[in-house]
Design an enzyme around this catalytic site. Structure first.
Site, mmCIF file in Angstrom:
data_model
loop_
_atom_site.group_PDB
_atom_site.id
_atom_site.type_symbol
_atom_site.label_atom_id
_atom_site.label_comp_id
_atom_site.label_asym_id
_atom_site.label_seq_id
_atom_site.Cartn_x
_atom_site.Cartn_y
_atom_site.Cartn_z
ATOM 1 N N GLU A 107 9.011 15.953 27.738
ATOM 2 C CA GLU A 107 8.682 15.467 26.408
ATOM 3 C C GLU A 107 9.913 14.872 25.725
ATOM 4 O O GLU A 107 11.031 15.363 25.870
ATOM 5 C CB GLU A 107 8.130 16.622 25.562
ATOM 6 C CG GLU A 107 6.942 17.289 26.256
ATOM 7 C CD GLU A 107 6.160 18.246 25.368
ATOM 8 O OE1 GLU A 107 6.532 18.427 24.191
ATOM 9 O OE2 GLU A 107 5.158 18.794 25.859
ATOM 10 N N CYS B 37 14.916 12.788 20.213
ATOM 11 C CA CYS B 37 15.256 14.072 20.819
ATOM 12 C C CYS B 37 14.936 13.984 22.313
ATOM 13 O O CYS B 37 13.775 13.860 22.700
ATOM 14 C CB CYS B 37 14.437 15.154 20.116
ATOM 15 S SG CYS B 37 14.791 16.788 20.704
ATOM 16 N N CYS C 92 13.969 25.136 31.716
ATOM 17 C CA CYS C 92 15.348 25.558 31.459
ATOM 18 C C CYS C 92 15.546 26.961 32.003
ATOM 19 O O CYS C 92 14.697 27.833 31.829
ATOM 20 C CB CYS C 92 15.653 25.533 29.962
ATOM 21 S SG CYS C 92 17.358 26.009 29.601
ATOM 22 N N CYS D 55 16.221 31.582 26.686
ATOM 23 C CA CYS D 55 16.401 32.120 25.335
ATOM 24 C C CYS D 55 15.059 32.684 24.876
ATOM 25 O O CYS D 55 14.007 32.095 25.144
ATOM 26 C CB CYS D 55 16.897 31.039 24.381
ATOM 27 S SG CYS D 55 18.480 30.365 24.921
ATOM 28 N N CYS E 184 12.340 30.454 22.824
ATOM 29 C CA CYS E 184 12.187 29.040 23.153
ATOM 30 C C CYS E 184 11.076 28.817 24.179
ATOM 31 O O CYS E 184 11.069 29.433 25.240
ATOM 32 C CB CYS E 184 13.519 28.513 23.686
ATOM 33 S SG CYS E 184 13.419 26.850 24.365
ATOM 34 N N LEU F 104 23.862 28.770 18.118
ATOM 35 C CA LEU F 104 24.467 30.091 17.931
ATOM 36 C C LEU F 104 23.411 31.188 17.698
ATOM 37 O O LEU F 104 23.342 32.162 18.430
ATOM 38 C CB LEU F 104 25.465 30.034 16.771
ATOM 39 C CG LEU F 104 26.432 31.194 16.679
ATOM 40 C CD1 LEU F 104 27.352 31.272 17.885
ATOM 41 C CD2 LEU F 104 27.260 31.119 15.400
ATOM 42 N N ASN G 263 9.942 28.062 15.060
ATOM 43 C CA ASN G 263 8.610 27.483 15.252
ATOM 44 C C ASN G 263 7.835 28.338 16.240
ATOM 45 O O ASN G 263 8.203 28.406 17.410
ATOM 46 C CB ASN G 263 8.731 26.056 15.798
ATOM 47 C CG ASN G 263 9.255 25.117 14.738
ATOM 48 O OD1 ASN G 263 8.715 25.031 13.652
ATOM 49 N ND2 ASN G 263 10.351 24.432 15.057
ATOM 50 N N CYS H 104 10.897 21.540 17.178
ATOM 51 C CA CYS H 104 11.948 22.171 17.954
ATOM 52 C C CYS H 104 11.442 23.401 18.681
ATOM 53 O O CYS H 104 10.807 24.261 18.073
ATOM 54 C CB CYS H 104 12.967 22.682 16.951
ATOM 55 S SG CYS H 104 14.557 22.047 17.184
HETATM 56 N N1 SAH Z 1 19.382 23.798 25.513
HETATM 57 C C1 SAH Z 1 20.016 23.234 24.403
HETATM 58 C C2 SAH Z 1 19.263 22.077 23.788
HETATM 59 C C3 SAH Z 1 17.776 22.201 23.703
HETATM 60 S S1 SAH Z 1 17.122 23.372 22.569
HETATM 61 C C4 SAH Z 1 20.290 24.288 23.349
HETATM 62 O O1 SAH Z 1 19.767 25.382 23.463
HETATM 63 O O2 SAH Z 1 21.078 24.001 22.482
HETATM 64 C C5 SAH Z 1 17.355 22.538 21.009
HETATM 65 C C6 SAH Z 1 17.405 23.483 19.816
HETATM 66 O O3 SAH Z 1 16.103 24.017 19.525
HETATM 67 C C7 SAH Z 1 18.303 24.661 20.048
HETATM 68 O O4 SAH Z 1 19.150 24.888 18.957
HETATM 69 C C8 SAH Z 1 17.309 25.777 20.187
HETATM 70 O O5 SAH Z 1 17.873 26.997 19.906
HETATM 71 C C9 SAH Z 1 16.217 25.389 19.221
HETATM 72 N N2 SAH Z 1 14.960 26.082 19.449
HETATM 73 C C10 SAH Z 1 14.456 26.489 20.624
HETATM 74 N N3 SAH Z 1 13.268 27.103 20.435
HETATM 75 C C11 SAH Z 1 13.002 27.079 19.121
HETATM 76 C C12 SAH Z 1 11.906 27.525 18.317
HETATM 77 N N4 SAH Z 1 10.834 28.110 18.847
HETATM 78 N N5 SAH Z 1 11.970 27.318 16.991
HETATM 79 C C13 SAH Z 1 13.029 26.689 16.452
HETATM 80 N N6 SAH Z 1 14.088 26.241 17.157
HETATM 81 C C14 SAH Z 1 14.084 26.434 18.476
HETATM 82 FE FE1 SF4 Z 2 17.174 26.423 27.336
HETATM 83 FE FE2 SF4 Z 2 15.574 26.700 25.236
HETATM 84 FE FE3 SF4 Z 2 17.742 28.218 25.474
HETATM 85 FE FE4 SF4 Z 2 18.011 25.598 24.932
HETATM 86 S S1 SF4 Z 2 17.052 27.133 23.605
HETATM 87 S S2 SF4 Z 2 19.181 26.810 26.441
HETATM 88 S S3 SF4 Z 2 16.287 24.781 26.107
HETATM 89 S S4 SF4 Z 2 15.984 28.236 26.849
#
Ligand code: SAH
Ligand code: SF4
Length: 402
Positions: free
Chosen positions: A107, A120, A127, A131, A134, A236, A314, A357
């Site tokens: 996407e 974006c 990934c 996290c 995510c 962070l 989100n 996001c």
């Molecule tokens: N992997 C990289 C870039 C992709 S994620 C990273 O983690 O930085 C892009 C951003 O979206 C990151 O800051 C991530 O923490 C945030 N993100 C991921 N899941 C989310 C969610 N459910 N709600 C809000 N932000 C989220």
């Molecule tokens: Fe991967 Fe999602 Fe963590 Fe970014 S926030 S490093 S996309 S698992």
């Protein structure tokens, strides 16, 4: 036995794999033309055709002789991933579902905001970093995107807005590597793609408007200096290691202090020395959104050149976390602002098309248990770190004689 011999024995016409010029950096394009006995200025011409004029048909490259065009047709191609669907939100957000080799769908999201238009971009299919908040992480990891698939997302979006050609209306003004995947785990393809985005003969996006976002692959971040001038965002999400270990598992390998030091070294090494590190902090109700977290964050960041971007969590299907309340969000921001930290809040856009996001999920399928995923992620990071520790040789470009 080679593919060609096998095919010949089977009575088939051998398929010769052609070099895809779409994702080649300027240097790699020069090397390609050199290898087929052509002058280096051809690389500049083709680079402009593809990324400035949006032309991907050799026959339309009018300043290239017919003979050379025929030679290129025989040994090269300009191939983009396929747009499966384009979804337009009522608020102007546009999401592209892009099918890549192997059948997965990635996407890419465009978010307009006044004069600014932010794209974006995804860097991997799924990934490995897992996290806890995510959607992409929950899908597991499939593979890295090629440079052609990464810059291809920019090409596709630019093309959809008629942003190619002499007049080149500026619709996409910013690019953030914040789609699916961890950009630093796909190091070379991401670096090459970001450099194409910023190149004068390509998309010509200002280096202050191309941002790499990372969860903290420190050995890769340490290698970034000198290879690109892009801006840096750090995901962070917690002011201390104990909490960050739960939310961002890679923190167990590279804790906060190590990550912030590495980020500062990168920023200090940029030619213009007034840039700030963007700190992304996703606010999750009752997890990391309490006033004491804000105070601790302010203390942690007080000596570091940062701007903080608060992202309300989100929600998505597979998660039990909840969005921060408006009150808690306001209080959190006030505490940081009072501590003289520039703090903005990222508004959610494209609600009606699931473009927010962390909601980018694509179609990766990986049901491996979390502990196993951690081990796989750890191995992936170790392999990358070992690989980056030695000088990486110029990627060999596979060239078939025309
Ligand atoms: N992997 C990289 C870039 C992709 S994620 C990273 O983690 O930085 C892009 C951003 O979206 C990151 O800051 C991530 O923490 C945030 N993100 C991921 N899941 C989310 C969610 N459910 N709600 C809000 N932000 C989220
Ligand atoms: Fe991967 Fe999602 Fe963590 Fe970014 S926030 S490093 S996309 S698992």
């Amino acid at each position: 036995m080679s593919v060609e011999i096998q095919a010949a024995q089977a009575g088939e016409t051998p398929t010769i794999s052609k070099t895809n010029l779409m994702g080649l950096s300027e240097e790699k394009l020069v090397a390609f033309f050199d290898s087929i006995g052509e002058k280096r200025f051809r690389a500049t011409q083709v680079l402009k055709w593809i990324h400035q004029m949006g032309v991907i048909d050799f026959d339309l490259m009018t300043n290239i002789s017919k003979a050379l065009r025929a030679k290129l047709q025989a040994c090269a191609e300009i191939r983009l991933p396929e747009v499966q669907e384009q979804l337009d939100s009522a608020d102007g957000t546009r999401k592209f579902l892009i099918k890549v080799d192997g059948g997965s769908v990635i996407e890419t999201v465009f978010i307009p905001d006044g004069e600014r238009g932010t794209l974006c971009v995804s860097s991997q299919i799924g990934c490995a970093l897992d996290c806890s908040f995510c959607a992409t992480g929950k899908q597991g990891f499939n593979r890295d995107l090629t440079a052609a698939e990464i810059i291809g997302q920019v090409w596709i979006a630019a093309n959809s807005f008629g942003q190619f050609g002499e007049k080149r209306p500026r619709i996409i003004t910013n690019v953030v590597m914040m789609g699916m995947g961890e950009p630093l785990l796909n190091f070379h393809n991401v670096v090459d793609s970001m450099n194409l985005m910023m190149h004068d003969n390509c998309y010509c996006i200002s280096k202050r408007r191309v941002t790499l976002s990372t969860s903290g692959v420190v050995p890769a971040l340490d290698k970034l200096s000198g290879l690109t001038d892009a801006c840096l965002a750090i995901s962070l999400h917690a002011p201390n290691d104990e909490l960050r270990n739960q939310l961002v598992p890679i923190n167990k390998k590279y804790p906060i202090a190590m990550l912030l030091e590495s980020a500062q070294r990168y920023i200090a090494g940029l030619p213009d020395n007034h840039r700030k590190i963007t700190i992304e902090y996703t606010l999750i109700r009752n997890v990391n959104d309490r006033p004491h977290h804000a105070h601790e964050l302010a203390e942690l960041l007080k000596e570091i050149p940062v701007k903080i971007n608060l992202i309300p969590f989100n929600p998505f299907n597979l998660s039990n976390y909840e969005r921060v309340s408006n009150n808690a969000l306001r209080t959190f921001q006030e505490i940081l602002t009072k501590a003289d930290l520039i703090t903005t809040v990222r508004t959610t856009r494209g609600d009606d098309i699931d473009a927010a996001c962390g909601q980018l999920a694509g179609t990766v399928n990986d049901r491996t248990r979390r502990s196993e995923r951690y081990r796989a992620m750890s191995a992936q990071v170790d392999a990358l770190a070992a690989n980056l520790a030695v000088e990486v040789p110029e990627e060999t470009i596979k060239i078939m004689a025309p």
